[in-house]
Design a protein around this motif. Sequence first.
Motif, PDB file in Angstrom:
ATOM      1  N   GLU A 149      68.745  40.897  30.040  1.00 19.33           N
ATOM      2  CA  GLU A 149      69.909  41.692  30.274  1.00 19.33           C
ATOM      3  C   GLU A 149      71.144  41.508  29.297  1.00 19.33           C
ATOM      4  OE1 GLU A 149      72.520  44.376  32.069  1.00 19.33           O
ATOM      5  OE2 GLU A 149      70.178  44.232  32.314  1.00 19.33           O
ATOM      6  N   VAL A 150      71.462  40.201  29.033  1.00 14.07           N
ATOM      7  CA  VAL A 150      72.644  39.839  28.213  1.00 14.07           C
ATOM      8  C   VAL A 150      72.471  40.462  26.743  1.00 14.07           C
ATOM      9  CG1 VAL A 150      73.924  38.159  27.038  1.00 14.07           C
ATOM     10  CG2 VAL A 150      73.201  37.805  29.522  1.00 14.07           C
ATOM     11  N   VAL A 151      70.932  40.247  26.040  1.00 13.75           N
ATOM     12  CA  VAL A 151      70.930  40.711  24.768  1.00 13.75           C
ATOM     13  C   VAL A 151      71.013  42.151  24.495  1.00 13.75           C
ATOM     14  CG1 VAL A 151      69.977  38.482  24.027  1.00 13.75           C
ATOM     15  CG2 VAL A 151      68.528  40.559  24.670  1.00 13.75           C
ATOM     16  N   CYS A 152      70.604  42.766  25.827  1.00 16.21           N
ATOM     17  CA  CYS A 152      70.401  44.242  25.539  1.00 16.21           C
ATOM     18  C   CYS A 152      71.870  45.030  25.813  1.00 16.21           C
ATOM     19  CB  CYS A 152      69.528  45.013  26.441  1.00 16.21           C
ATOM     20  SG  CYS A 152      67.948  44.595  26.473  1.00 16.21           S
ATOM     21  N   ASN A 153      72.737  44.167  26.248  1.00 19.57           N
ATOM     22  CA  ASN A 153      74.073  44.685  26.452  1.00 19.57           C
ATOM     23  C   ASN A 153      74.819  44.504  24.949  1.00 19.57           C
ATOM     24  OD1 ASN A 153      74.292  45.605  29.036  1.00 19.57           O
ATOM     25  ND2 ASN A 153      74.751  43.715  29.816  1.00 19.57           N
ATOM     26  N   ILE A 154      74.782  43.358  24.688  1.00 21.68           N
ATOM     27  CA  ILE A 154      75.248  42.994  23.283  1.00 21.68           C
ATOM     28  C   ILE A 154      74.770  44.132  22.228  1.00 21.68           C
ATOM     29  CG2 ILE A 154      75.208  41.438  21.330  1.00 21.68           C
ATOM     30  CD1 ILE A 154      75.057  39.178  23.588  1.00 21.68           C
ATOM     31  N   ARG A 155      73.184  44.263  22.169  1.00 20.65           N
ATOM     32  CA  ARG A 155      72.743  45.365  21.156  1.00 20.65           C
ATOM     33  C   ARG A 155      73.318  46.667  21.339  1.00 20.65           C
ATOM     34  NH1 ARG A 155      67.004  46.575  22.535  1.00 20.65           N
ATOM     35  NH2 ARG A 155      67.981  47.620  24.107  1.00 20.65           N
ATOM     36  N   ASP A 156      73.501  46.952  22.652  1.00 17.88           N
ATOM     37  CA  ASP A 156      73.882  48.490  22.961  1.00 17.88           C
ATOM     38  C   ASP A 156      75.385  48.858  23.018  1.00 17.88           C
ATOM     39  OD1 ASP A 156      71.282  48.866  22.870  1.00 17.88           O
ATOM     40  OD2 ASP A 156      70.877  48.979  25.148  1.00 17.88           O
TER      41      ASP A 156
END
Length: 790
Positions: free
Chosen positions: A686-693
């Motif tokens: 969840e954290v890295v997907c938010n950072i990526r998007d």
Amino acid sequence: MSRSFTTRLVVPVTLVAAAVITSGLFIDYQISRARIVESLENGARNSVSSAVLRIQELTTGLEASVRFLGEAIDEVPDEARMDTVLRGVVDSNPNIFAATIALDPTYTRSEKGLAPYLYRNRGSLIRTDLAEAETPYWEEPWFADVRDLGHAAWVEPYFEATGAKVELTTFSAPLYRTNRNSQQRFIGVATIDLRLSDLDEYLDDLRIDKNGFGFLLTSRGTLIGAPEDEVISEPISEVLVSDTVSDWQRWLQTTESDSLRASVRCPGSNALCQLRIADAKDSHWSVGIVYSEDTLLRPLRDYQTRVLFVGTGMLILMALVVIVVARRLTAPLLALSDASKSIAKGELDVALPETNGGDEVGQLVNAFDSMRQDLGHYIKDLETAAAQRSRMDGELSAAREIQMAMLPQGGQAELDNDALTLWARVRPARAVGGDLYSFHQAGRKLLICIGDVSDKGVPAALFMARAISLIQQWEVQPGTVPPEIALRQLNEGLTRDNDNCMFLTLFIGVLDLNTLELRYASAGHSAPILLREGQPNAIEQNRGPALGLQEGLSFPVNRLQLQSDDRLVIYTDGFDEAQNPDDELLGETRFSEFLIQPDNLPLHEAGEAIFASVDEFAAGAPQFDDMSLMLLEVPGERRAPLQAERSSLTVDNSLAGNAARWLEDQWQAQGLPIDALHDMQLVLEEVVCNIRDHARTEDKATMSLGLERFIDRVELECVDPGHAYNPLQEAQRSALGESTEDASIGGLGLHLITQLTSRQSYQRQEGRNILRLRLDLPAFGPETDHATGE
């Protein structure tokens, strides 16, 4: 308002009137019904009594006629004169249909020349011999029963099939003749016949209503009556159906009353009728009457129905009148209500209703007008006060910002170097306050201080600003000033022009970062608390007086040797003097206990946890005094991670997969519990997907992942170079149960992160977002394998 007020007036009045009318009708109906029923019972009782007298009169006359026949037979032995006597008896009594003289066969054989059987009705002689009789007359009940009983008796009704062809009832009496020895000898029976149809006039006198009828009841239970205008003679149990009269003989014998009463089913219907019956003395018969209360009470019910309809109409008319009157009376109130709505919107010039006279409504309108005028004056005063308050709030807000700007890092500061970690925060009780802290590093010397100005609010804030400006003068000097000298110089500066006798308690110290020796002095300030190996202890100190009250004061110096893993807590009295709603003080002992639980937390988390513990104790009670806290921590093995790994990953479409594989490899390498790996992978995804998007990073930007294993926890750190954004505070948390389409970006993921991890924290340092996520684990030893527990 109009409908509600009128309805609230009309409905109760109508309901009360309806209740009164209904109660009156009910009481009137019950009284009328009781009187009618009583009248019916009296009428039935009188009718039965009258019928009994008439039946007794009839039977008395018939018995006299029978006795006359007996006397005539005794004196007139020949047949011709016997027939003359029979004719005379029949002609003399209109109730007699026929008369009979039946002699006993043994007597006729001894007395030659006598006819054994003579019968005379209201026509001609029908039979004078026995030739046509199917059954010998001496075997008939009217002959045999009387002969055996030896006294007169009524015979059950029967149909005369051989002669008259009518239904009859017969009164029979024995005939005797006295011989020479003065002995009576039975010689035969004399009878008098009555047609049942001739009893109709007696029964008609007993009829009360069209469903009722009168009847005669024989000694053997035969009912003679005309329930449907046709005379019948049937057993009473077949005509009147009731549990009471099913065993009629027993029922008649259960009471010695002159008149019995019972409820029966009306003949030909299922309606309920009343039965009243009485004995006719000397005849062994009873006289009864059957009548329907329901039929007799129907006019009363019809009358009540008419009254009910009239009453309903009157209620409707009364409701209309009340509505008209209520609207006229409440019109000023309704207008006043509309005016109040306009006044509530600020339209104070709205017109009020006109009233005539000095009644309550007029007084209310006048009071409302006076209130409107007072409200106008009050609103003007309030607007002026609000403008002044807004200006004051703005000035206080600006003062707060200025005051916080005077403190290092704006009132919440952190310092981290190879020898020491520092965290400090001040929280005023009002918009501005009198607490302060400061620190300054010069070479390998660190100057720290924390203080508390007497009083609160603006005066304390001004005195604090004067103190902090004097303290910060030392920061521009080439070397650190010894604490005892600094306090003496500061006291001289604050004492001058201190007409309000404000004073300052202050802790000031200089820490040698090489030797970890702390030289400090206290001007009336509380002693710091040292956390060593998890145990809090207040350090001993020699302190001097507070600053600003008297010139020429001196202050003793104290020394404290710090060591690895030590944590020093310096605070103002706003903590130990915090109060709960019961006015109970927190106290130094309880405050020391609050320091134990967050001892293993990182320094900034421990500081926030201490504030949270004090707030929990206060339980919503207002903050009484300013609160300032400074934490110093010497790094050591006790709080250091057992293992730490860090890696950099490119922010692209493969970020989530690469992060999950890295976490799994490090998790297994550090021997962490496998059952917790899945939760942390969900959180990391969840954290890295938010950072990526959503981080808006540059092309080919990288983020840093770190995994640290402690004795009792594991911490995951995610560092990205995106724009400043704290997801723990700024993210819009979606409502649980909300559809995925309607959920905000990151909203559902925030629930996931907070539910699957024990603690979360965010920092923005050097243009990077730092998110740390903590997961508590069972407390294994340093050499324990978390995956196996061995």
